[in-house]
Design a protein around this motif. Structure first.
Motif, mmCIF file in Angstrom:
data_model
loop_
_atom_site.group_PDB
_atom_site.id
_atom_site.type_symbol
_atom_site.label_atom_id
_atom_site.label_comp_id
_atom_site.label_asym_id
_atom_site.label_seq_id
_atom_site.Cartn_x
_atom_site.Cartn_y
_atom_site.Cartn_z
ATOM 1 N N ALA B 343 -68.046 122.147 -11.415
ATOM 2 C CA ALA B 343 -67.285 123.162 -11.364
ATOM 3 C C ALA B 343 -66.754 123.660 -10.102
ATOM 4 C CB ALA B 343 -68.168 124.660 -12.149
ATOM 5 N N THR B 344 -67.434 123.756 -9.216
ATOM 6 C CA THR B 344 -67.126 124.068 -7.704
ATOM 7 C C THR B 344 -66.196 122.983 -7.404
ATOM 8 O OG1 THR B 344 -69.345 125.000 -7.379
ATOM 9 C CG2 THR B 344 -68.140 124.736 -5.357
ATOM 10 N N PHE B 345 -66.742 121.880 -7.222
ATOM 11 C CA PHE B 345 -65.703 120.760 -6.866
ATOM 12 C C PHE B 345 -64.272 120.796 -7.244
ATOM 13 C CE2 PHE B 345 -63.983 116.415 -7.724
ATOM 14 C CZ PHE B 345 -63.725 115.956 -6.479
ATOM 15 N N TRP B 346 -64.199 120.893 -8.779
ATOM 16 C CA TRP B 346 -62.882 120.843 -9.231
ATOM 17 C C TRP B 346 -62.054 122.320 -9.247
ATOM 18 C CZ3 TRP B 346 -60.866 116.547 -10.357
ATOM 19 C CH2 TRP B 346 -61.761 115.631 -10.681
ATOM 20 N N SER B 347 -62.760 123.121 -8.941
ATOM 21 C CA SER B 347 -61.951 124.225 -8.709
ATOM 22 C C SER B 347 -61.385 124.263 -7.236
ATOM 23 C CB SER B 347 -62.950 125.493 -8.765
ATOM 24 O OG SER B 347 -63.397 125.687 -10.015
ATOM 25 N N MET B 348 -62.187 123.952 -6.248
ATOM 26 C CA MET B 348 -62.099 123.833 -4.803
ATOM 27 C C MET B 348 -60.828 122.766 -4.659
ATOM 28 S SD MET B 348 -65.246 124.869 -2.584
ATOM 29 C CE MET B 348 -64.414 125.127 -1.039
ATOM 30 N N THR B 349 -61.119 121.796 -5.443
ATOM 31 C CA THR B 349 -59.998 120.880 -5.432
ATOM 32 C C THR B 349 -58.692 121.271 -5.438
ATOM 33 O OG1 THR B 349 -61.595 119.229 -6.193
ATOM 34 C CG2 THR B 349 -59.157 118.495 -6.191
ATOM 35 N N VAL B 350 -58.529 122.239 -6.681
ATOM 36 C CA VAL B 350 -57.100 122.922 -6.730
ATOM 37 C C VAL B 350 -56.817 123.827 -5.737
ATOM 38 C CG1 VAL B 350 -56.021 124.675 -8.405
ATOM 39 C CG2 VAL B 350 -57.669 123.002 -9.374
ATOM 40 N N GLY B 351 -57.892 124.399 -5.013
ATOM 41 C CA GLY B 351 -57.695 125.158 -3.830
ATOM 42 C C GLY B 351 -57.026 124.449 -2.784
ATOM 43 N N PHE B 352 -57.755 123.305 -2.545
ATOM 44 C CA PHE B 352 -57.448 122.537 -1.249
ATOM 45 C C PHE B 352 -55.909 122.255 -1.518
ATOM 46 C CE2 PHE B 352 -61.853 122.396 0.060
ATOM 47 C CZ PHE B 352 -61.686 122.793 0.980
ATOM 48 N N ALA B 353 -55.665 121.757 -2.490
ATOM 49 C CA ALA B 353 -54.429 121.141 -3.048
ATOM 50 C C ALA B 353 -53.351 122.211 -2.778
ATOM 51 C CB ALA B 353 -54.429 120.736 -4.483
ATOM 52 N N ALA B 354 -53.718 123.587 -3.299
ATOM 53 C CA ALA B 354 -52.573 124.559 -3.010
ATOM 54 C C ALA B 354 -52.348 124.973 -1.495
ATOM 55 C CB ALA B 354 -53.198 125.779 -3.706
ATOM 56 N N LEU B 355 -53.606 124.722 -0.759
ATOM 57 C CA LEU B 355 -53.561 124.940 0.733
ATOM 58 C C LEU B 355 -52.513 123.668 1.418
ATOM 59 C CD1 LEU B 355 -54.405 126.224 3.176
ATOM 60 C CD2 LEU B 355 -56.430 124.986 3.156
ATOM 61 N N ALA B 356 -52.925 122.409 0.992
ATOM 62 C CA ALA B 356 -51.986 121.449 1.198
ATOM 63 C C ALA B 356 -50.582 121.313 1.080
ATOM 64 C CB ALA B 356 -52.802 120.153 0.940
ATOM 65 N N GLY B 357 -50.400 122.267 -0.109
ATOM 66 C CA GLY B 357 -48.939 122.344 -0.789
ATOM 67 C C GLY B 357 -48.581 121.109 -1.549
ATOM 68 N N VAL B 358 -49.708 120.942 -2.857
ATOM 69 C CA VAL B 358 -49.485 119.736 -3.313
ATOM 70 C C VAL B 358 -48.833 120.137 -4.604
ATOM 71 C CG1 VAL B 358 -50.666 117.793 -4.784
ATOM 72 C CG2 VAL B 358 -51.331 118.517 -2.218
ATOM 73 N N VAL B 359 -48.005 119.616 -5.053
ATOM 74 C CA VAL B 359 -47.440 119.818 -6.569
ATOM 75 C C VAL B 359 -48.536 119.791 -7.562
ATOM 76 C CG1 VAL B 359 -45.556 119.517 -8.011
ATOM 77 C CG2 VAL B 359 -45.295 119.118 -5.781
ATOM 78 N N PRO B 360 -48.641 120.866 -8.617
ATOM 79 C CA PRO B 360 -47.941 121.733 -8.959
ATOM 80 C C PRO B 360 -48.546 123.136 -8.733
ATOM 81 C CG PRO B 360 -48.863 120.977 -11.020
ATOM 82 C CD PRO B 360 -49.561 120.460 -9.770
ATOM 83 N N ALA B 401 -52.079 119.978 5.619
ATOM 84 C CA ALA B 401 -52.477 118.894 4.693
ATOM 85 C C ALA B 401 -53.817 118.098 4.988
ATOM 86 C CB ALA B 401 -51.378 118.152 4.334
ATOM 87 N N ALA B 402 -53.478 117.911 6.360
ATOM 88 C CA ALA B 402 -54.696 116.972 7.057
ATOM 89 C C ALA B 402 -55.908 117.611 6.981
ATOM 90 C CB ALA B 402 -54.314 116.574 8.180
ATOM 91 N N TYR B 403 -56.148 118.976 7.395
ATOM 92 C CA TYR B 403 -57.331 119.661 7.506
ATOM 93 C C TYR B 403 -57.761 119.742 6.094
ATOM 94 C CZ TYR B 403 -55.397 124.469 7.458
ATOM 95 O OH TYR B 403 -54.843 125.527 7.132
ATOM 96 N N ALA B 404 -56.869 120.305 5.272
ATOM 97 C CA ALA B 404 -57.440 120.142 3.637
ATOM 98 C C ALA B 404 -58.108 119.126 3.151
ATOM 99 C CB ALA B 404 -56.134 120.707 2.957
ATOM 100 N N ALA B 405 -57.603 118.143 3.376
ATOM 101 C CA ALA B 405 -58.152 116.876 3.042
ATOM 102 C C ALA B 405 -59.201 116.666 3.690
ATOM 103 C CB ALA B 405 -57.034 115.864 3.412
ATOM 104 N N ARG B 406 -59.569 116.864 5.103
ATOM 105 C CA ARG B 406 -60.601 116.732 5.744
ATOM 106 C C ARG B 406 -61.714 117.356 5.254
ATOM 107 N NH1 ARG B 406 -62.456 119.524 10.113
ATOM 108 N NH2 ARG B 406 -64.055 118.388 11.413
ATOM 109 N N LEU B 407 -61.445 118.735 5.210
ATOM 110 C CA LEU B 407 -62.486 119.579 4.719
ATOM 111 C C LEU B 407 -63.031 119.126 3.154
ATOM 112 C CD1 LEU B 407 -61.111 122.877 5.731
ATOM 113 C CD2 LEU B 407 -62.702 121.571 6.843
ATOM 114 N N TRP B 408 -62.022 118.960 2.483
ATOM 115 C CA TRP B 408 -62.254 118.287 1.085
ATOM 116 C C TRP B 408 -63.129 117.059 1.153
ATOM 117 C CZ3 TRP B 408 -60.083 114.340 -2.306
ATOM 118 C CH2 TRP B 408 -60.208 114.661 -3.692
ATOM 119 N N ILE B 409 -62.995 116.183 1.937
ATOM 120 C CA ILE B 409 -63.666 114.890 1.900
ATOM 121 C C ILE B 409 -65.047 115.405 2.474
ATOM 122 C CG2 ILE B 409 -63.803 112.548 3.320
ATOM 123 C CD1 ILE B 409 -60.606 112.814 3.057
ATOM 124 N N LEU B 410 -65.290 116.013 3.600
ATOM 125 C CA LEU B 410 -66.465 116.300 4.256
ATOM 126 C C LEU B 410 -67.385 116.987 3.239
ATOM 127 C CD1 LEU B 410 -65.472 116.950 7.885
ATOM 128 C CD2 LEU B 410 -66.572 114.917 6.864
#
Lengths: 467, 568, 485
Positions: B343-360, B401-410
């Motif tokens: 649950a945390t993973f999927w929610s935060m994925t949405v959050g990181f996507a929003a931070l990185a500016g990913v559609v939609p 976008a880069a740091y959002a991805a980095r944080l998500w990955i780490l």
């Protein structure tokens, strides 16, 4: 030289002098030598003189009247409070009262004097008995030494005054105040000579007042003299000198105004400052009051130095309150001295708690002298005495006075704190029933205090009625 | 369960606010001139009459605040429910929400100020919730001091607005303005700028926000991401009309925003601590909003504020879930949490996507609006500044976008550290529930957002590039920790606040105490000393020696007589 | 009614002094509280509106000097009167304890009543008498009931306090005489200006009391050595005698006061900065609060020096708010000192939030109010001062704005030292001590009363500020006249 004497005007002085003789005589023929024996006639004479004074009210200058009243009341308080010395074998009551009333007569003459010869005579009449009073206590080396100091200072001062008087006579050719006024008004007189003459004449009186630098005799004399004599010197004697100085300056020497006004203002400023500074370190009540009386002299001279419409009133009103407070203090201390043998602060600790009838009046008197509420009258007279100074535009002097109010409070407060402090645990003094004579003195103290309290509640009693 | 009492209280507040705010959504006009209020010649004496009033934007923000507040209260029942001081914690959150409502929901500037500073106080108290730790104490003190000093700008700004327009009512002031045209705009603008720079942690007053991270994570989500720091943006937008025509103010704001957004993004990229990285990300995102305002499009700024509020609250709350699981906010302690915490993973994925500016996600749309605004920034800003700002914003997007991805990955994808012993599992429902809600909101808020095709394509390309670069690096087995000590030390920008100012303050305070005792007081001790010395001299004269007395008297006579002769 | 409001506590106080052996401390304090409560109610009821002198009493006193027993409450003095009675009441409540000396209650009552007299006087000499009347009782309060661990120090502090104040008030007396000479009257309602010297002397006199830098050095000693009620009365009431005096002298001597005003403003803002820095280095909590008072009075002085209606409102509000806030701070630091025998923050130790939670919370509340958080009483006084300085008043614009800038800096520094104090006391790893006790009932009652009043004034500043419409000038012609712009 024709000296006009209106005997009706000097009536009170004559009555006081008569009283002095009667007191001496009564004592001589009354074998028990109690204080009441000679004190009673003395008191009666003083009261009678007071009645006479009121009878003459309309013939006398208000200023002189007020001062005479202060002198008579002051002397009466001294006489009553002197009962504390009853059965003190070293003190002969007859002589004491005789000298006291003689000096009071001299004081009355001094304020009434309108020519220089009368002034000198009156001055001596005041001084010589005073000196005798200081040294009256038999076998008391310290008293004799004090009397000697006082005598020397008196002689010097009289000599200086006489020098001034002779110079004035040389310049103006007359010794009456009115004549001097007229004589000195002419413009072709050498300034320097007039200045020297005027100043030398005043100096003699400043001695009596205890102005700096002619104050050196005061601490020694007051501490060596019997307490009530010191009280007399600090009150009645000062009142007489103040009256004489003022009359002399305003009636006889107004032409030399420029000469004396600044000098006197400076002398006033220095006097109050030195007096207060000297008092700061004292730890004996009498020494403290001696120095404080020097400081108070400064406050007395200030309104005289600057001649304004408020000046004489202010001086007299301040003097009256000062005399009352000072006498209350000295009388209370006389009682303390008699009962405890010392007036050191260590002895006075907690007096207001252990012996309220003497301690509380001392507190009230000290606060009055300091000019601090709850002794409102002290504060009001401080206001009164600053007013003429301000009126004359001498703001600097007023500021010096203000600073001195603070300086004064520093040691008066110390004194008050000693009095109201918690007493030492084993207080040796417990007198269930003091002798009657001490009760009489205490009564005098309490009546005086009641006067101070009444004046604090209604300052108008004094301010609206005195001169 | 007494702790649900506070949730109920907060819910009641939220419902009340919703009932009040929702009808205002559809009202026309932005912060325009509404109604009529007659300002006086001299401003009235200050009062705190509530003067409640909501514009559509205010309505949205106030709803965002109470909504996140409610979610945070629910979240906290699980996250902090057993804390001995839970009661004070929950009550301060409610006080905070009331203060936020005061800031947003009134037209009386004094009420705004009161709310503004009470928010600061609540932030101080909540950062210092764990006051037995030195980090929390230091962070709380720093946050309070810097924001309060900046708040003085707002105090003065309000005074100037009152003096200029004769009223402390915002609507009244704008009414007065529309008559005579704006005045004192530069002064007002600069003072407002000081206030919002402090509150929103912009350069150079930015260092308090990363240091505020010792506060409980829900508080970070609520106060230091979604609402209080964003209130700076709100206020800048709200008062925009008072300084809109001052090029000086707009340029200054643009420069500050440019510096801050790039700096925040870079610092976020190099952090080894998830929470601190998110804090820098907040700094950077807030700067993006200020950039929009400085470009003359405050609406774009407030739109991004709303979206950012939602997804950053999501990220912080998610971070709280991770911390709950692994017991630390360090990235090195995380990793491999994808499966154990779905649950945390999927929610935060949405959050990181929003931070990185990913559609939609909502973040995509609102950031594009900002970029669109910046594209036309040269209308408001002096030529070069506008272009530079746009370029910096694009660069920031790339790094973001880069740091959002980095944080998500780490956090989720890399292999779990070996030393982790406990088996991790997802947080309780009271914690996952709110983040799921927020994730849904992040997606839902994108509905109806304006879309700019050109910018959208450009920013998608940039975001894709940033994410791809990080992914490629990770896939190639390279470390995602950048080895740049001066960047991880945050360029030493904190040194003035951490060292120089306190040291100066301490030494000057000590100097003042010394001077006060030995210098200023000298006159009193000096005069007392002189008085006692003179007193002693006088006593010396009083020796009982008559000859000495005669000498004194003789000298006195001479002096007095001489003085008389000289003066006469 | 005003006369009764003064006489009742005064009489009860005198009675307690003389009958101290007959009553227990608790009963004495209860009696004192009752009399102050009556006084407070009477003063509240006396109000007739801001355009007149309420409850005016005017009878003969010293005819030859033109001094009269002239009492009344004006728009300026009424808030001061209420605050003084309120603080006096709380001091008595505070003293409802087993170990209270009845004489101390008596002195507290006399001090409160004298201060009420100062605020109620409409005659300059009467004002002065009351002004002096409270001093000697205060000397005894500090010197006899002060810091039990430093008997020499407390006497020295008390004497320094007294001598400083008396120097000031003696100069004030000279100033009063000067004013009376020029105006021919001592009545506030009739005095019309005075010479520059008078303004200088009067301002100096009040500046010692307020105190303005550099005449402040008596204050930290006196406040820190005094017993709790003494500190409270000194800070909440005595300093107000100075600010109230400055306010009325700015009205009475408007022309010449304007010449002195820049110096007052300068001393005020220098004091703000100076005291804030001094606070930052303090370890003794009571000294810290004492220095902070200097800063708050600096704001008041700055406000007064503008001589504008806003400035008057700021000065009154600032004074009253300071009385409540600093009163609370001193009550609480007194609680700490009672418990730990010292006010040293190091000795008291950290983590009071955990050790004595309500005491800590009340302290933090008071600190936050004192640092001027909007919505609490401390803020509005400072804010109005800043506004008064912004509007410049009689000062030069560059000068006033520099003062404004320094004052703003002072606000920042104030925050810094209070945050430091909170950090040192309330926060931190708690190390329990034996003396840890939370607020007792009487302490809670006093604290709650003050907290509530601080909140009320903070949220409804109009209660006081409303007495002064903007666009009006405050004079003593019936205290208050509106001016049409």
């Amino acid at each position: 030289m024709n000296i006009p004497v209106d005997w009706s005007v000097v009536g009170p002085a004559v009555i006081v002098a008569l009283g002095a003789l009667v007191a001496l005589l009564v004592d001589a023929f009354y074998s028990r030598r109690t204080w009441l024996g000679s004190g009673l006639p003395a008191s009666i004479a003083l009261v009678w003189a007071g009645i006479e004074l009121f009878r003459l009210h309309d013939d006398i200058v208000p200023f002189t009247f007020a001062l005479s009243l202060v002198i008579l009341v002051g002397t009466l308080v001294v006489v009553v409070a002197s009962n504390v010395m009853n059965f003190e074998n070293a003190m002969p009551p007859g002589e004491y009262h005789f000298l006291l009333l003689a000096a009071a007569g001299g004081a009355l003459m001094m304020v009434a004097a309108r020519d220089l010869v009368t002034l000198i005579v009156a001055l001596e009449l005041l001084s010589l008995p005073s000196i005798a009073l200081v040294g009256l206590r038999q076998g008391d080396q310290r008293a004799i030494k004090s009397a000697w100091t006082f005598f020397l200072a008196s002689v010097v001062s009289t000599a200086i005054t006489l020098m001034g008087v002779s110079l004035l006579y040389g310049v103006a050719g007359t010794l009456t105040y009115d004549g001097l006024n007229a004589g000195l008004s002419s413009t072709d007189l050498p300034d320097g000579v007039v200045a020297v003459a005027v100043i030398l004449t005043i100096i003699g009186l400043l001695f009596k007042l205890g102005a700096v630098p002619f104050h050196v005799w005061i601490p020694d004399t007051y501490t060596g003299a019997p307490v009530m004599v010191a009280g007399f010197l600090s009150s009645v004697s000062k009142a007489a000198s103040l009256g004489a100085v003022y009359t002399l300056l305003v009636v006889a020497l107004p032409a030399a105004f420029d000469t004396w006004t600044t000098i006197l203002a400076v002398v006033a400023a220095v006097t109050m400052t030195v007096g207060n500074l000297g008092a700061l370190r004292q730890t004996n009540a009498i020494s403290m009051l001696a120095w404080s009386s020097i400081a108070q002299a400064g406050f007395l001279i200030a309104p005289v130095a600057v001649v304004t419409r408020f000046g004489p009133k202010a001086a007299v009103q301040y003097l009256a309150v000062y005399v009352l407070a000072n006498l209350v203090a000295f009388a209370a201390l006389a009682v303390v001295l008699r009962l405890r043998g010392s007036t050191d602060y260590s002895e006075l600790k907690g007096l207001a708690r252990t012996d309220p009838p003497t301690g509380v009046p001392l507190v009230m008197a000290a606060l009055t002298l300091a000019g601090f509420p709850p002794a409102v009258i002290g504060l009001v007279t401080k206001y009164v005495v600053i007013r003429p100074v301000i009126e004359a535009g001498e703001t600097w002097l007023a500021v010096v006075m203000a600073v001195n109010v603070m300086l004064g409070l520093a040691y008066y407060l110390k004194f008050v704190v000693v009095l109201v402090d918690r007493p030492a645990i084993d207080d040796p003094y417990r007198s269930p029933s003091p002798p009657v004579s001490i009760r009489i003195s205490k009564a005098a103290v309490l009546i005086g205090t009641a006067g101070l309290v009444a004046l604090s509640a209604w300052p108008d009693l004094l301010l609206a009625h005195l001169p | 369960m007494r702790r649900w009492l506070y949730v109920v209280l907060t819910a009641a507040l939220a419902v009340a606010v919703a009932v009040w705010a929702i009808p205002h959504f559809d009202e026309p006009g932005w912060f325009g001139y509404v109604g009529q209020s007659v300002p006086g010649i001299v401003p009235p004496l200050p009062s705190l009459s509530p003067d409640l009033f909501l514009f559509p934007v205010s309505a949205q923000i106030v709803l965002l605040a109470v909504g996140i507040g409610l979610l945070v209260q629910i979240y906290s029942t699980a996250y902090l429910g057993h804390h001995p001081r839970y009661r004070s914690y929950a009550l301060i959150i409610i006080l905070f929400l009331v203060a936020m409502i005061a800031v947003v929901g009134t037209t009386n500037l004094w009420v705004v100020l009161v709310g503004w500073e009470v928010m600061g106080l609540c932030s101080y108290l909540l950062i210092g919730h764990e006051w037995q730790t030195p980090e929390a104490r230091a962070g709380a003190a720093k946050a309070f001091l810097i924001t309060r000093i900046a708040d003085l700008g707002l105090v003065l700004a309000i005074l100037v607005i009152g003096e200029t327009y004769g009223t402390y009512d915002m609507i009244g002031a704008s009414a007065a303005m529309s008559d005579d045209g704006p005045q004192s705009s530069t002064v007002i603008g600069l003072l407002v700028l000081v206030a919002v720079v402090g509150k929103s942690a912009q350069f150079p007053l930015h260092t308090w926000l990363p240091d505020a991270m010792p506060g409980p994570t829900p508080i970070t989500a609520l106060i230091h991401a979604a609402t209080m720091v964003a209130a700076g943006v709100y206020l800048a937008a709200r008062l925009f009309q008072f300084y809109a025509d001052s090029a000086v103010v707009l340029t200054a704001m643009a420069v500050i925003a440019g510096i801050t957004m790039l700096m925040g993004a870079v610092f976020a990229f190099v952090q080894t601590d998830l929470k601190r990285a998110l804090a820098w990300s907040t700094v950077s995102q807030l700067a993006l909003m200020f950039a929009a305002i400085s470009a003359g499009h405050p609406a774009a700024g407030t739109d991004h504020l709303l979206a950012h509020g939602v997804f950053k609250a999501l990220l912080f709350l998610g971070c709280g879930c991770l911390m709950h699981a692994v017991g630390s906010s360090a990235l090195s302690a995380m990793g491999g949490l994808r499966r154990s915490m779905p649950a945390t993973f999927w929610s935060m994925t949405v959050g990181f996507a929003a931070l990185a500016g990913v559609v939609p996600t909502a973040g995509f749309f609102t950031k594009d609006s900002v970029l669109e605004a910046l594209l036309h920034a040269d209308r408001e800003l002096p030529g070069g500044v506008g272009v530079a700002l746009f370029a910096v914003a694009l660069l920031t997007s790339l790094i973001t976008a880069a740091y959002a991805a980095r944080l998500w990955i780490l956090a989720f994808l890399v292999r779990a550290p070996d030393e982790r012993r406990a088996v991790t599992h997802d947080a309780p429902h009271a914690m996952t529930g709110p983040i799921v809600v927020l994730a849904v909101a992040t997606l839902a808020l994108s509905i109806g957002q304006p879309f700019h095709l050109g910018i959208g394509l450009l920013s998608t390309a940039i975001a894709a590039a940033g994410i791809a670069a990080v992914f490629v690096a990770w896939r190639n087995g390279r470390s995602l920790d950048l080895d740049a000590p001066w960047l991880t030390a945050e360029l030493g920008l904190d040194r003035p606040y951490a060292r120089w100012i306190p040291a100066t303050l301490r030494s000057s305070a000590q100097a003042v105490v010394d001077v006060d005792r030995d210098g200023v007081d000298a006159y009193s001790y000096g005069s007392a000393f002189v008085a006692h010395r003179v007193s002693r001299v006088l006593a010396l004269v009083q020796s009982g020696n008559v000859q000495r007395y005669a000498t004194v008297i003789a000298a006195g006579v001479i002096v007095v007589t001489a003085a008389a002769v000289i003066w006469a | 009614m005003i006369a009764a409001a003064l006489t009742i506590p005064f009489t009860v106080g005198l009675g307690l002094l003389f009958l101290r052996k007959l009553v227990s401390g608790r009963a004495a304090a209860g009696l004192g509280a009752a009399s102050m409560a009556v006084s407070l109610v009477l003063l509240a009821l006396v109000w007739e509106g801001k355009d007149t002198i309420s409850g005016e009493v005017d009878t003969e006193w010293i005819e030859p000097l033109g001094a009269r027993l002239h009492l009344g409450a004006t728009a300026i003095s009424w808030p001061f009167l209420l605050m003084t009675a309120f603080i006096g009441l709380l001091c008595c409540v505070w003293l409802i304890a087993g170990d209270t000396a009845p004489a101390l209650v008596g002195l507290v009552l006399i001090i409160s009543a004298s201060s009420l007299g100062v605020f109620a006087s409409l005659d300059f000499l009467l004002f002065f008498v009351f002004f002096e009347l409270a001093l000697i009782p205060m000397w005894f309060v500090i010197s006899w009931w002060g810091d039990p661990h430093d008997s020499a120090g407390r006497t020295r502090a008390a004497t320094r306090f007294l001598l400083f104040t008396v120097t000031g008030s003696a100069l004030l007396l000279v100033g009063i005489v000067l004013v009376a000479r020029d105006s021919g009257s001592l009545q506030f309602t009739e005095i019309d200006g005075g010479p520059l010297v008078a303004a200088v002397l009067i301002v100096l006199g009040f500046a010692v009391k307020t105190p303005l830098v550099p005449l402040h050095t008596w204050l930290p000693d006196a406040h820190s050595k005094a017993p709790t009620v003494g500190s409270v009365l000194l800070a909440a009431v005595f300093l107000k005698l100075g600010t109230y005096g400055l306010i009325i002298s700015s009205g009475l001597l408007s022309a010449s006061f304007a010449d002195v005003a820049p110096y007052v403003a300068g001393a005020g803002v220098v004091g703000i900065i100076w005291s804030a820095l001094a606070c930052y280095a303090q370890d003794d909590l009571k000294r810290l609060i004492a220095y902070s008072s200097i800063g708050h009075m600096g704001f008041v002085a700055l406000a007064i020096s503008t001589m504008s209606p806003i400035g008057i409102a700021a000065a009154v509000f600032g004074s009253v708010a300071h009385g409540l806030v600093t009163g609370l701070l001193f009550f609480l630091s007194g609680s700490l000192k009672d418990r730990f025998g010292t006010a040293s923050m190091r000795a008291i130790g950290r983590g009071l939030y955990a050790r004595t939670p309500w005491l800590a919370v009340a302290f933090v509340f008071a600190a936050v109010a004192s640092l001027g958080l909007p919505g609490l009483a401390g803020f509005w006084g400072e804010l109005l001062s800043l506004r008064a300085a912004y509007e410049v008043g009689v000062l030069d614009k560059p000068y006033a704005w520099t003062a404004l800038g320094l004052a703003v800096l002072g606000v920042a520094l104030t925050t810094a030292y209070f945050v430091r104090a909170i950090r040192l006391l309330a926060q931190g790893e708690p190390v329990a001590q034996e003396a840890d006790r939370d607020l007792a009932v009487r302490e809670s009652v006093v604290s709650v009363a003050l907290v509530v009043s601080i909140l009320v004034l903070g949220l409804a500043p109009g209660l006081i500020v409303g007495l002064y419409d903007s666009g009006s000038t405050v004079t003593y012609e019936g205290t208050y006249t509106a001016v049409t712009p």
